[in-house]
Design a protein around this motif. Structure first.
Motif, PDB file in Angstrom:
ATOM      1  N   THR A 181     -11.537  -5.979  24.082  1.00  0.00           N
ATOM      2  CA  THR A 181     -12.259  -4.746  23.763  1.00  0.00           C
ATOM      3  C   THR A 181     -13.747  -4.987  23.505  1.00  0.00           C
ATOM      4  O   THR A 181     -14.484  -4.041  23.228  1.00  0.00           O
ATOM      5  CB  THR A 181     -11.625  -4.016  22.562  1.00  0.00           C
ATOM      6  OG1 THR A 181     -11.686  -4.839  21.396  1.00  0.00           O
ATOM      7  CG2 THR A 181     -10.164  -3.657  22.855  1.00  0.00           C
ATOM      8  N   VAL A 182     -14.199  -6.234  23.651  1.00  0.00           N
ATOM      9  CA  VAL A 182     -15.642  -6.496  23.599  1.00  0.00           C
ATOM     10  C   VAL A 182     -16.327  -5.817  24.780  1.00  0.00           C
ATOM     11  O   VAL A 182     -17.338  -5.122  24.627  1.00  0.00           O
ATOM     12  CB  VAL A 182     -15.929  -8.010  23.620  1.00  0.00           C
ATOM     13  CG1 VAL A 182     -17.427  -8.264  23.762  1.00  0.00           C
ATOM     14  CG2 VAL A 182     -15.395  -8.676  22.362  1.00  0.00           C
ATOM     15  N   ASP A 183     -15.765  -6.009  25.978  1.00  0.00           N
ATOM     16  CA  ASP A 183     -16.426  -5.463  27.173  1.00  0.00           C
ATOM     17  C   ASP A 183     -15.524  -4.552  28.006  1.00  0.00           C
ATOM     18  O   ASP A 183     -15.965  -4.011  29.020  1.00  0.00           O
ATOM     19  CB  ASP A 183     -16.973  -6.593  28.049  1.00  0.00           C
ATOM     20  CG  ASP A 183     -15.894  -7.605  28.456  1.00  0.00           C
ATOM     21  OD1 ASP A 183     -14.692  -7.305  28.306  1.00  0.00           O
ATOM     22  OD2 ASP A 183     -16.259  -8.688  28.943  1.00  0.00           O
ATOM     23  N   HIS A 184     -14.256  -4.383  27.611  1.00  0.00           N
ATOM     24  CA  HIS A 184     -13.339  -3.479  28.304  1.00  0.00           C
ATOM     25  C   HIS A 184     -13.274  -3.776  29.807  1.00  0.00           C
ATOM     26  O   HIS A 184     -13.301  -2.868  30.628  1.00  0.00           O
ATOM     27  CB  HIS A 184     -13.730  -2.013  28.064  1.00  0.00           C
ATOM     28  CG  HIS A 184     -13.690  -1.612  26.635  1.00  0.00           C
ATOM     29  ND1 HIS A 184     -14.789  -1.693  25.814  1.00  0.00           N
ATOM     30  CD2 HIS A 184     -12.681  -1.118  25.872  1.00  0.00           C
ATOM     31  CE1 HIS A 184     -14.462  -1.276  24.603  1.00  0.00           C
ATOM     32  NE2 HIS A 184     -13.196  -0.925  24.606  1.00  0.00           N
ATOM     33  N   ASP A 185     -13.173  -5.059  30.139  1.00  0.00           N
ATOM     34  CA  ASP A 185     -13.156  -5.448  31.544  1.00  0.00           C
ATOM     35  C   ASP A 185     -12.014  -6.436  31.799  1.00  0.00           C
ATOM     36  O   ASP A 185     -12.252  -7.616  32.088  1.00  0.00           O
ATOM     37  CB  ASP A 185     -14.505  -6.066  31.924  1.00  0.00           C
ATOM     38  CG  ASP A 185     -14.661  -6.249  33.416  1.00  0.00           C
ATOM     39  OD1 ASP A 185     -13.898  -5.642  34.190  1.00  0.00           O
ATOM     40  OD2 ASP A 185     -15.557  -7.026  33.825  1.00  0.00           O
ATOM     41  N   PHE A 209     -32.088   2.577  18.057  1.00  0.00           N
ATOM     42  CA  PHE A 209     -30.730   3.032  18.369  1.00  0.00           C
ATOM     43  C   PHE A 209     -30.654   3.524  19.809  1.00  0.00           C
ATOM     44  O   PHE A 209     -29.719   3.204  20.541  1.00  0.00           O
ATOM     45  CB  PHE A 209     -30.278   4.140  17.415  1.00  0.00           C
ATOM     46  CG  PHE A 209     -28.925   4.697  17.787  1.00  0.00           C
ATOM     47  CD1 PHE A 209     -27.768   4.036  17.423  1.00  0.00           C
ATOM     48  CD2 PHE A 209     -28.824   5.864  18.533  1.00  0.00           C
ATOM     49  CE1 PHE A 209     -26.519   4.527  17.778  1.00  0.00           C
ATOM     50  CE2 PHE A 209     -27.582   6.374  18.904  1.00  0.00           C
ATOM     51  CZ  PHE A 209     -26.424   5.699  18.521  1.00  0.00           C
ATOM     52  N   ARG A 210     -31.630   4.335  20.220  1.00  0.00           N
ATOM     53  CA  ARG A 210     -31.601   4.867  21.584  1.00  0.00           C
ATOM     54  C   ARG A 210     -31.589   3.740  22.608  1.00  0.00           C
ATOM     55  O   ARG A 210     -30.846   3.787  23.597  1.00  0.00           O
ATOM     56  CB  ARG A 210     -32.808   5.788  21.815  1.00  0.00           C
ATOM     57  CG  ARG A 210     -32.682   7.143  21.144  1.00  0.00           C
ATOM     58  CD  ARG A 210     -33.687   8.132  21.727  1.00  0.00           C
ATOM     59  NE  ARG A 210     -35.058   7.698  21.511  1.00  0.00           N
ATOM     60  CZ  ARG A 210     -35.775   8.017  20.441  1.00  0.00           C
ATOM     61  NH1 ARG A 210     -35.244   8.756  19.473  1.00  0.00           N
ATOM     62  NH2 ARG A 210     -37.019   7.588  20.313  1.00  0.00           N
ATOM     63  N   ALA A 211     -32.394   2.711  22.369  1.00  0.00           N
ATOM     64  CA  ALA A 211     -32.447   1.589  23.310  1.00  0.00           C
ATOM     65  C   ALA A 211     -31.115   0.842  23.352  1.00  0.00           C
ATOM     66  O   ALA A 211     -30.604   0.519  24.428  1.00  0.00           O
ATOM     67  CB  ALA A 211     -33.577   0.636  22.923  1.00  0.00           C
ATOM     68  N   GLY A 212     -30.546   0.573  22.180  1.00  0.00           N
ATOM     69  CA  GLY A 212     -29.288  -0.156  22.129  1.00  0.00           C
ATOM     70  C   GLY A 212     -28.130   0.634  22.692  1.00  0.00           C
ATOM     71  O   GLY A 212     -27.299   0.100  23.448  1.00  0.00           O
ATOM     72  N   GLU A 256     -28.258   0.843  26.474  1.00  0.00           N
ATOM     73  CA  GLU A 256     -27.797  -0.387  27.114  1.00  0.00           C
ATOM     74  C   GLU A 256     -26.272  -0.428  27.169  1.00  0.00           C
ATOM     75  O   GLU A 256     -25.692  -0.838  28.184  1.00  0.00           O
ATOM     76  CB  GLU A 256     -28.346  -1.601  26.363  1.00  0.00           C
ATOM     77  CG  GLU A 256     -27.884  -2.937  26.913  1.00  0.00           C
ATOM     78  CD  GLU A 256     -28.253  -3.119  28.382  1.00  0.00           C
ATOM     79  OE1 GLU A 256     -27.491  -3.798  29.099  1.00  0.00           O
ATOM     80  OE2 GLU A 256     -29.301  -2.594  28.810  1.00  0.00           O
ATOM     81  N   VAL A 257     -25.620  -0.009  26.103  1.00  0.00           N
ATOM     82  CA  VAL A 257     -24.154   0.053  26.097  1.00  0.00           C
ATOM     83  C   VAL A 257     -23.654   0.995  27.185  1.00  0.00           C
ATOM     84  O   VAL A 257     -22.720   0.672  27.937  1.00  0.00           O
ATOM     85  CB  VAL A 257     -23.640   0.510  24.715  1.00  0.00           C
ATOM     86  CG1 VAL A 257     -22.146   0.821  24.774  1.00  0.00           C
ATOM     87  CG2 VAL A 257     -23.919  -0.560  23.663  1.00  0.00           C
ATOM     88  N   LEU A 258     -24.274   2.149  27.298  1.00  0.00           N
ATOM     89  CA  LEU A 258     -23.842   3.140  28.280  1.00  0.00           C
ATOM     90  C   LEU A 258     -24.090   2.650  29.704  1.00  0.00           C
ATOM     91  O   LEU A 258     -23.258   2.858  30.596  1.00  0.00           O
ATOM     92  CB  LEU A 258     -24.557   4.464  28.037  1.00  0.00           C
ATOM     93  CG  LEU A 258     -24.297   5.123  26.679  1.00  0.00           C
ATOM     94  CD1 LEU A 258     -25.090   6.421  26.561  1.00  0.00           C
ATOM     95  CD2 LEU A 258     -22.808   5.388  26.461  1.00  0.00           C
ATOM     96  N   ARG A 259     -25.218   1.994  29.927  1.00  0.00           N
ATOM     97  CA  ARG A 259     -25.481   1.443  31.264  1.00  0.00           C
ATOM     98  C   ARG A 259     -24.440   0.392  31.633  1.00  0.00           C
ATOM     99  O   ARG A 259     -24.005   0.314  32.793  1.00  0.00           O
ATOM    100  CB  ARG A 259     -26.885   0.821  31.314  1.00  0.00           C
ATOM    101  CG  ARG A 259     -28.017   1.815  31.282  1.00  0.00           C
ATOM    102  CD  ARG A 259     -29.346   1.129  31.600  1.00  0.00           C
ATOM    103  NE  ARG A 259     -30.448   1.881  31.033  1.00  0.00           N
ATOM    104  CZ  ARG A 259     -31.048   1.605  29.887  1.00  0.00           C
ATOM    105  NH1 ARG A 259     -30.663   0.554  29.175  1.00  0.00           N
ATOM    106  NH2 ARG A 259     -32.028   2.362  29.442  1.00  0.00           N
ATOM    107  N   ASN A 282     -19.761  12.439  31.275  1.00  0.00           N
ATOM    108  CA  ASN A 282     -20.159  12.452  29.864  1.00  0.00           C
ATOM    109  C   ASN A 282     -21.133  11.329  29.535  1.00  0.00           C
ATOM    110  O   ASN A 282     -22.165  11.543  28.879  1.00  0.00           O
ATOM    111  CB  ASN A 282     -18.924  12.329  28.969  1.00  0.00           C
ATOM    112  CG  ASN A 282     -18.115  13.601  28.875  1.00  0.00           C
ATOM    113  OD1 ASN A 282     -18.630  14.693  29.086  1.00  0.00           O
ATOM    114  ND2 ASN A 282     -16.841  13.466  28.540  1.00  0.00           N
ATOM    115  N   VAL A 283     -20.796  10.127  29.971  1.00  0.00           N
ATOM    116  CA  VAL A 283     -21.643   8.969  29.671  1.00  0.00           C
ATOM    117  C   VAL A 283     -23.002   9.119  30.354  1.00  0.00           C
ATOM    118  O   VAL A 283     -24.053   8.833  29.753  1.00  0.00           O
ATOM    119  CB  VAL A 283     -20.947   7.666  30.107  1.00  0.00           C
ATOM    120  CG1 VAL A 283     -21.896   6.472  29.967  1.00  0.00           C
ATOM    121  CG2 VAL A 283     -19.689   7.427  29.271  1.00  0.00           C
TER     122      VAL A 283
END
Length: 222
Positions: free
Chosen positions: A129-133, A178-181, A184-187, A212-213
């Motif tokens: 669940t760190v990267d869901h891959d 926060f927006r930057a971090g 990056e998660v969403l990308r 949504n993302v």
């Protein structure tokens, strides 16, 4: 004695019963320790005050999705154990929550009488669940990761509430950082070939989740 934060949750008794039955099925021997001892400790962790999204409600939701996806799992009970532990350790100001949650599972399940092979699989799933891959063909990993990411496929109001709760958990982080971090998660999520690996997830959740993302990312970058 006043009830704890965990005990105040409307699903506390049902969750404790569900956990106790699961642990009884997963024990390898005749361990006589009351499963509720471990269940109460887990539920207390999930009810810690620093949580806004990674709460008992999130646990309830992930367990429900795991049940919904049971047909795709190789070992549903192992996946369920991993769901119980996947965010059992959660501090928004730390980056090793999954690893610490996996280590907690290794310690607690060994003490509770679960066999070493199943414990290793639970810890492996939690770390996914760190990267869901998950790797191709990792059925149990696919089920847990799909269940954890299913929140991304909510209706607009539900997704907005989820995003707001994530922001609350990181309330100590300045808006720009926060927006930057978060972006990056969403990308990173959008860069995955598929957000969901089970057939059900691909069919019912993939398109909505990507929309949504993508919308949240656009708002963050505006």
């Amino acid at each position: 004695m006043p009830e704890s934060r965990a005990e105040a949750h409307p699903r506390h008794a049902a969750l404790l019963a569900e956990w106790s039955e699961l642990l009884r099925r997963c024990r390898s021997g005749a361990d006589e320790t009351d499963p509720a001892v471990y269940g109460r400790e887990l539920l207390a962790r999930w009810a810690e005050p620093q949580r806004r999204y990674h709460t008992l409600d999130h646990l309830v939701a992930v367990l429900a999705r795991v049940t919904e996806l049971t047909v795709y799992a190789h070992d549903p009970d192992t996946v369920a154990l991993a769901a119980w532990f996947h965010d059992a350790v959660y501090r928004p100001d730390r980056s090793e929550n999954e690893e610490r949650s996996a280590a907690l599972a290794e310690r607690a399940l060994a003490e509770a009488g679960v066999d070493a092979e199943r414990i290793a699989q639970v810890a492996r799933l939690v770390r996914l669940t760190v990267d869901h891959d998950p790797a191709e063909g990792d059925a149990d990993g696919e089920v847990l990761c799909d269940a954890d990411l299913a929140v991304l496929a909510g209706d607009p109001a539900a997704y907005a509430a989820y995003a707001a709760e994530v922001r609350e958990e990181y309330g100590f982080v300045p808006d720009e950082d926060f927006r930057a971090g978060r972006a990056e998660v969403l990308r990173r999520l959008l860069a995955l070939p598929r957000l969901f690996r089970t057939e059900y997830g691909r069919t019912h959740w993939e398109q909505v989740a990507r929309r949504n993302v993508g919308t949240e990312l656009e708002l963050l970058e505006a």
